[in-house]
Design an enzyme around this catalytic site. Structure first.
Site, PDB file in Angstrom:
ATOM      1  N   GLY A  16       0.821  -1.218   0.000  1.00  0.00           N
ATOM      2  CA  GLY A  16       0.000   0.000   0.000  1.00  0.00           C
ATOM      3  C   GLY A  16       0.850   1.260   0.000  1.00  0.00           C
ATOM      4  O   GLY A  16       2.083   1.211  -0.082  1.00  0.00           O
ATOM      5  N   ASP A  64      -4.257 -12.834   3.555  1.00  0.00           N
ATOM      6  CA  ASP A  64      -5.141 -11.975   4.315  1.00  0.00           C
ATOM      7  C   ASP A  64      -4.910 -12.193   5.802  1.00  0.00           C
ATOM      8  O   ASP A  64      -5.090 -13.308   6.315  1.00  0.00           O
ATOM      9  CB  ASP A  64      -6.589 -12.340   3.935  1.00  0.00           C
ATOM     10  CG  ASP A  64      -7.560 -11.275   4.386  1.00  0.00           C
ATOM     11  OD1 ASP A  64      -7.383 -10.759   5.510  1.00  0.00           O
ATOM     12  OD2 ASP A  64      -8.490 -10.974   3.616  1.00  0.00           O
ATOM     13  N   SER A 131      -4.226   7.263  13.883  1.00  0.00           N
ATOM     14  CA  SER A 131      -4.574   8.458  13.109  1.00  0.00           C
ATOM     15  C   SER A 131      -4.943   9.589  14.039  1.00  0.00           C
ATOM     16  O   SER A 131      -5.483   9.364  15.135  1.00  0.00           O
ATOM     17  CB  SER A 131      -5.770   8.110  12.221  1.00  0.00           C
ATOM     18  OG  SER A 131      -6.351   9.276  11.694  1.00  0.00           O
ATOM     19  N   TYR A 156     -14.535   3.802  10.611  1.00  0.00           N
ATOM     20  CA  TYR A 156     -13.078   3.787  10.387  1.00  0.00           C
ATOM     21  C   TYR A 156     -12.356   4.376  11.607  1.00  0.00           C
ATOM     22  O   TYR A 156     -11.436   3.770  12.164  1.00  0.00           O
ATOM     23  CB  TYR A 156     -12.725   4.581   9.120  1.00  0.00           C
ATOM     24  CG  TYR A 156     -11.287   5.027   9.084  1.00  0.00           C
ATOM     25  CD1 TYR A 156     -10.268   4.127   8.770  1.00  0.00           C
ATOM     26  CD2 TYR A 156     -10.931   6.337   9.415  1.00  0.00           C
ATOM     27  CE1 TYR A 156      -8.940   4.536   8.769  1.00  0.00           C
ATOM     28  CE2 TYR A 156      -9.615   6.741   9.424  1.00  0.00           C
ATOM     29  CZ  TYR A 156      -8.620   5.849   9.102  1.00  0.00           C
ATOM     30  OH  TYR A 156      -7.314   6.246   9.118  1.00  0.00           O
ATOM     31  N   LYS A 160      -9.774   2.695  14.780  1.00  0.00           N
ATOM     32  CA  LYS A 160      -8.461   3.168  15.247  1.00  0.00           C
ATOM     33  C   LYS A 160      -8.470   3.298  16.777  1.00  0.00           C
ATOM     34  O   LYS A 160      -7.520   2.904  17.449  1.00  0.00           O
ATOM     35  CB  LYS A 160      -8.103   4.510  14.592  1.00  0.00           C
ATOM     36  CG  LYS A 160      -7.839   4.412  13.101  1.00  0.00           C
ATOM     37  CD  LYS A 160      -6.633   3.529  12.780  1.00  0.00           C
ATOM     38  CE  LYS A 160      -6.478   3.245  11.304  1.00  0.00           C
ATOM     39  NZ  LYS A 160      -5.522   2.173  10.989  1.00  0.00           N
ATOM     40  N   PHE A 185      -0.915  12.348  10.863  1.00  0.00           N
ATOM     41  CA  PHE A 185      -1.785  13.432  10.434  1.00  0.00           C
ATOM     42  C   PHE A 185      -2.140  13.166   8.953  1.00  0.00           C
ATOM     43  O   PHE A 185      -2.607  12.071   8.672  1.00  0.00           O
ATOM     44  CB  PHE A 185      -1.161  14.785  10.819  1.00  0.00           C
ATOM     45  CG  PHE A 185      -1.370  15.001  12.308  1.00  0.00           C
ATOM     46  CD1 PHE A 185      -0.728  14.204  13.255  1.00  0.00           C
ATOM     47  CD2 PHE A 185      -2.316  15.906  12.764  1.00  0.00           C
ATOM     48  CE1 PHE A 185      -1.005  14.310  14.623  1.00  0.00           C
ATOM     49  CE2 PHE A 185      -2.594  16.030  14.130  1.00  0.00           C
ATOM     50  CZ  PHE A 185      -1.937  15.243  15.046  1.00  0.00           C
ATOM     51  N   PRO A 303     -19.761  16.783   4.875  1.00  0.00           N
ATOM     52  CA  PRO A 303     -20.208  16.396   6.214  1.00  0.00           C
ATOM     53  C   PRO A 303     -19.133  15.596   6.958  1.00  0.00           C
ATOM     54  O   PRO A 303     -18.466  14.749   6.350  1.00  0.00           O
ATOM     55  CB  PRO A 303     -21.434  15.512   5.954  1.00  0.00           C
ATOM     56  CG  PRO A 303     -21.873  15.840   4.564  1.00  0.00           C
ATOM     57  CD  PRO A 303     -20.656  16.286   3.812  1.00  0.00           C
TER      58      PRO A 303
HETATM   59  C1  UD1 Z   1      -9.363  11.569   6.500  1.00  0.00           C
HETATM   60  C2  UD1 Z   1      -9.555  10.985   7.867  1.00  0.00           C
HETATM   61  C3  UD1 Z   1      -8.251  10.487   8.405  1.00  0.00           C
HETATM   62  C4  UD1 Z   1      -7.669   9.483   7.452  1.00  0.00           C
HETATM   63  C5  UD1 Z   1      -7.468  10.184   6.112  1.00  0.00           C
HETATM   64  C6  UD1 Z   1      -6.895   9.222   5.088  1.00  0.00           C
HETATM   65  C7  UD1 Z   1     -11.178  11.840   9.473  1.00  0.00           C
HETATM   66  C8  UD1 Z   1     -11.626  13.010  10.257  1.00  0.00           C
HETATM   67  N1  UD1 Z   1     -10.086  12.023   8.738  1.00  0.00           N
HETATM   68  O1  UD1 Z   1      -8.612  12.759   6.662  1.00  0.00           O
HETATM   69  O2  UD1 Z   1      -8.419   9.868   9.639  1.00  0.00           O
HETATM   70  O3  UD1 Z   1      -6.465   9.004   7.955  1.00  0.00           O
HETATM   71  O4  UD1 Z   1      -8.728  10.660   5.650  1.00  0.00           O
HETATM   72  O5  UD1 Z   1      -7.848   8.402   4.512  1.00  0.00           O
HETATM   73  O6  UD1 Z   1     -11.759  10.805   9.521  1.00  0.00           O
HETATM   74  N2  UD1 Z   1     -10.958  18.153   0.461  1.00  0.00           N
HETATM   75  C9  UD1 Z   1     -11.430  19.002  -0.535  1.00  0.00           C
HETATM   76  N3  UD1 Z   1     -11.690  18.464  -1.754  1.00  0.00           N
HETATM   77  C10 UD1 Z   1     -11.508  17.122  -2.043  1.00  0.00           C
HETATM   78  C11 UD1 Z   1     -11.029  16.283  -1.017  1.00  0.00           C
HETATM   79  C12 UD1 Z   1     -10.778  16.826   0.226  1.00  0.00           C
HETATM   80  O7  UD1 Z   1     -11.620  20.212  -0.327  1.00  0.00           O
HETATM   81  O8  UD1 Z   1     -11.784  16.716  -3.166  1.00  0.00           O
HETATM   82  C13 UD1 Z   1     -10.654  18.733   1.790  1.00  0.00           C
HETATM   83  C14 UD1 Z   1     -11.446  18.090   2.908  1.00  0.00           C
HETATM   84  O9  UD1 Z   1     -12.676  18.722   3.082  1.00  0.00           O
HETATM   85  C15 UD1 Z   1     -10.482  18.288   4.088  1.00  0.00           C
HETATM   86  C16 UD1 Z   1      -9.094  18.259   3.454  1.00  0.00           C
HETATM   87  O10 UD1 Z   1      -9.300  18.487   2.067  1.00  0.00           O
HETATM   88  O11 UD1 Z   1     -10.693  19.563   4.635  1.00  0.00           O
HETATM   89  C17 UD1 Z   1      -8.388  16.928   3.627  1.00  0.00           C
HETATM   90  O12 UD1 Z   1      -9.278  15.874   3.234  1.00  0.00           O
HETATM   91  P1  UD1 Z   1      -8.811  14.349   3.084  1.00  0.00           P
HETATM   92  O13 UD1 Z   1      -7.602  14.275   2.214  1.00  0.00           O
HETATM   93  O14 UD1 Z   1      -9.995  13.552   2.694  1.00  0.00           O
HETATM   94  O15 UD1 Z   1      -8.318  13.939   4.547  1.00  0.00           O
HETATM   95  P2  UD1 Z   1      -9.054  14.102   5.968  1.00  0.00           P
HETATM   96  O16 UD1 Z   1     -10.507  14.145   5.821  1.00  0.00           O
HETATM   97  O17 UD1 Z   1      -8.373  15.209   6.689  1.00  0.00           O
END
Ligand code: UD1
Length: 348
Positions: A16, A64, A131, A156, A160, A185, A303
């Site tokens: 991965g 697995d 996480s 998820y 953790k 992070f 959300p």
């Molecule tokens: C999420 C999980 C984290 C997990 C990580 C990897 C939560 C709170 N967070 O992190 O635990 O380890 O995914 O799978 O459960 N964004 C956009 N546009 C997009 C995609 C994302 O604006 O198309 C923004 C999101 O709203 C967020 C930021 O980018 O504010 C980061 O998003 P993302 O990369 O999905 O990670 P997290 O949500 O922070």
């Protein structure tokens, strides 16, 4: 143990995104690596990329870890494993809300099987991929490891928290193992060689793969989920950590356990840069580093998103002797070079 080698490490989920980068860093630090992966969310060709970077092809077991007999056979066939880094898990927040049973079954059974078999096969150290999601929405940033955890907003995230609790309980019961929980992070970027990187299945849910796929024209437009948050530019703030820096933290964690640098059987470290970067700032960093403009629009909030979170990495800096070193611009450039490599290979 082979005299030239520091030890033999089992990397579950080693093909991965984070597992492959960690395998490279382990091999370059002198460890022998055995990977087990069921290839549910990764590709066997990742092994070629690892070999091209390090000159060594890790031992690979397709299997697995939810199946205890499979894990047992792996330990029997590969004697002398000293440590485990457990990346094998399901990790998509949205999917976990739709398929909670699959998430609890996978993530918890994998952990139980490994913890149960470790003492029997004399495996000493265990690194768990946790996480920052365990903190929920922080009351205050940067956040330290002592901050309270909050009720998870997705299955998820719950896995953790539950897995962290299971490791606590197993250590407390007197199991002769050591464990380190690394709370990541937001891991992003790719190896500077562009031989390995992130390759999500289908439409990416995470920001950086969506951004690079938009930049190369696979996606029409990046949606910025919300510009009306109470932050400096209205977009959410995260602590984006380069995946190679993150991989190196695992090597430090293993060394600490295997070389008995601590008396504690269980330790927890935040793995982040200590800098909060907004979603819009990340986009600007990409455009600056690559010279490529990314079509984007402001979209409604997503959300469940946390408004802002970034790490206090002081404990990892001081105790593990680990620091994030790679700049955000270089990280974005690495993500872009990887995306271009996928295009050259006709994959994306
Ligand atoms: C999420 C999980 C984290 C997990 C990580 C990897 C939560 C709170 N967070 O992190 O635990 O380890 O995914 O799978 O459960 N964004 C956009 N546009 C997009 C995609 C994302 O604006 O198309 C923004 C999101 O709203 C967020 C930021 O980018 O504010 C980061 O998003 P993302 O990369 O999905 O990670 P997290 O949500 O922070």
């Amino acid at each position: 143990m082979n005299q030239t080698m520091k030890g033999k490490i089992l990397v579950t989920g080693g093909t991965g995104f984070i597992g492959s980068h960690t395998t490279v860093e382990l091999q370059q630090a002198g460890y022998e690596v055995v990977i087990i992966d069921n290839l549910s969310n990764s590709n066997i060709e990742v092994l070629d990329g690892i070999e091209r970077i390090t000159g060594v092809r890790p031992v690979f077991v397709e299997g697995d870890c939810t199946d205890r007999a499979v894990v047992r056979r792996l330990f029997e066939d590969n004697p002398g494993i000293n440590g485990i880094i457990n990346f094998a898990a399901s990790k998509a927040v949205g999917e976990s809300i739709e398929k909670p049973i699959m998430y609890y079954r996978n993530n918890i059974n994998i952990l139980l099987n490994l913890l149960e078999l470790m003492p029997e096969f004399g495996v000493k150290g265990f690194v768990f991929s946790s996480s920052c999601t365990v903190y929920g929405e922080p009351d205050k940033n940067p956040i330290t490891e002592d901050a309270p955890t909050k009720k998870a907003t997705s299955p998820y995230g719950a896995t953790k928290q539950i897995c962290e609790d299971i490791i606590h309980d197993v250590i407390r019961s007197g199991s002769p193992i050591k464990a380190i929980l690394l709370r990541y992070f937001n891991p992003i970027g790719a190896h500077p060689s562009a031989e390995i990187g992130e390759l999500p299945n289908g439409v990416p849910q995470n920001l950086v793969p969506y951004l690079t796929q938009t930049a190369i024209g696979v996606r029409k437009e990046l949606s910025i989920f919300g510009d009306d948050y109470p932050t400096r530019d209205g977009s959410c703030i995260r602590d984006f950590i380069n995946v190679v820096d993150l991989a190196k933290a695992h090597v430090k964690a293993l060394e600490r356990m295997l070389e008995d640098k601590s008396d504690e059987a269980l330790e927890i470290f935040n793995i982040g840069t200590g800098n909060g970067t907004s979603v819009l700032e990340l986009l600007h960093s990409f455009e600056r580093a690559t010279g490529v403009k990314v079509p984007h629009k402001i979209a409604p909030r997503r959300p469940g998103d946390i408004v802002q979170i970034w790490a206090d990495p002081k404990r990892a800096n001081e105790v593990l002797g680990w620091h994030a070193e790679i700049s955000l611009d270089d990280t974005m450039l690495s993500a872009w070079n990887w995306q271009k490599r996928l295009r050259e290979r006709g994959i994306m």
